[in-house]
Design a protein around this motif. Structure first.
Motif, PDB file in Angstrom:
ATOM      1  N   LYS A  15       0.833  -1.206   0.000  1.00  0.00           N
ATOM      2  CA  LYS A  15       0.000   0.000   0.000  1.00  0.00           C
ATOM      3  C   LYS A  15       0.868   1.256   0.000  1.00  0.00           C
ATOM      4  N   SER A  16       1.965   1.224   0.737  1.00  0.00           N
ATOM      5  CA  SER A  16       2.857   2.382   0.810  1.00  0.00           C
ATOM      6  C   SER A  16       3.593   2.608  -0.497  1.00  0.00           C
ATOM      7  N   LYS A  17       4.026   1.551  -1.163  1.00  0.00           N
ATOM      8  CA  LYS A  17       4.660   1.702  -2.475  1.00  0.00           C
ATOM      9  C   LYS A  17       3.691   2.370  -3.440  1.00  0.00           C
ATOM     10  N   LYS A  18       2.442   1.943  -3.418  1.00  0.00           N
ATOM     11  CA  LYS A  18       1.422   2.524  -4.292  1.00  0.00           C
ATOM     12  C   LYS A  18       1.176   3.992  -3.937  1.00  0.00           C
ATOM     13  N   PHE A  19       1.055   4.304  -2.650  1.00  0.00           N
ATOM     14  CA  PHE A  19       0.822   5.664  -2.179  1.00  0.00           C
ATOM     15  C   PHE A  19       1.920   6.609  -2.675  1.00  0.00           C
ATOM     16  N   TYR A  20       3.168   6.239  -2.456  1.00  0.00           N
ATOM     17  CA  TYR A  20       4.275   7.119  -2.840  1.00  0.00           C
ATOM     18  C   TYR A  20       4.463   7.187  -4.358  1.00  0.00           C
ATOM     19  N   HIS A  21       4.071   6.140  -5.060  1.00  0.00           N
ATOM     20  CA  HIS A  21       4.104   6.204  -6.521  1.00  0.00           C
ATOM     21  C   HIS A  21       2.959   7.070  -7.044  1.00  0.00           C
ATOM     22  N   ASP A  22       1.740   6.810  -6.547  1.00  0.00           N
ATOM     23  CA  ASP A  22       0.554   7.545  -7.010  1.00  0.00           C
ATOM     24  C   ASP A  22       0.710   9.050  -6.829  1.00  0.00           C
ATOM     25  N   LEU A  23       1.161   9.465  -5.655  1.00  0.00           N
ATOM     26  CA  LEU A  23       1.190  10.895  -5.333  1.00  0.00           C
ATOM     27  C   LEU A  23       2.473  11.604  -5.751  1.00  0.00           C
ATOM     28  N   PHE A  24       3.609  10.932  -5.642  1.00  0.00           N
ATOM     29  CA  PHE A  24       4.891  11.599  -5.841  1.00  0.00           C
ATOM     30  C   PHE A  24       5.699  11.040  -7.007  1.00  0.00           C
ATOM     31  N   GLY A  25       5.197   9.993  -7.642  1.00  0.00           N
ATOM     32  CA  GLY A  25       5.894   9.413  -8.787  1.00  0.00           C
ATOM     33  C   GLY A  25       7.156   8.662  -8.430  1.00  0.00           C
ATOM     34  N   LEU A  26       7.298   8.266  -7.161  1.00  0.00           N
ATOM     35  CA  LEU A  26       8.499   7.537  -6.744  1.00  0.00           C
ATOM     36  C   LEU A  26       8.392   6.087  -7.203  1.00  0.00           C
ATOM     37  N   ASP A  27       9.457   5.582  -7.783  1.00  0.00           N
ATOM     38  CA  ASP A  27       9.505   4.214  -8.285  1.00  0.00           C
ATOM     39  C   ASP A  27      10.410   3.358  -7.413  1.00  0.00           C
TER      40      ASP A  27
END
Length: 120
Positions: A15-27
């Motif tokens: 869930k955290s990987k998705k959150f940081y990708h969705d909002l900040f584009g972090l891969d």
């Protein structure tokens, strides 16, 4: 010496990987047994692993530090945040400081404080 990473503790790594990708584009750069390194040097670590290392409780929303991001289109970011994560807990909704910078502060899914502001 140089600062290499900042680590935050999370309950659900997926869930955290998705959150940081969705909002900040972090891969994801590296994903290994409850430890994930994201672009920009952010590291996610599962809470159980951190508890074993420290032998202490995790205290969410402790307000002792924050992750700071800059975004030119802050209104667009806030719209995306509200659309994707409508139940997010805010510290303050979008405000404009006396010096002209617009900022929003909120907690991630695990109580880590985040600030997003317009560039100064």
């Amino acid at each position: 010496m140089k600062l290499k990473n900042v680590l935050i503790v999370v309950k659900d790594i997926e869930k955290s990987k998705k959150f940081y990708h969705d909002l900040f584009g972090l891969d994801v750069i590296l994903d290994h047994e409850g430890n994930v390194i994201l672009t920009e040097g952010l590291v996610l670590q599962e809470e159980d692993i951190w508890k074993k290392f420290l032998e202490k409780d995790i205290i969410p929303r402790n307000n002792s530090c924050e992750l700071y991001f800059e975004e030119q289109d802050i209104e667009g970011f806030v719209e995306k945040l509200e659309k994707l994560y409508p139940s997010i807990q805010y510290v303050n909704r979008l405000v404009t400081h006396s010096w002209g910078q617009k900022v929003v502060r909120f907690y991630d899914l695990d109580g880590n404080l985040i600030e997003v502001g317009t560039p100064m």
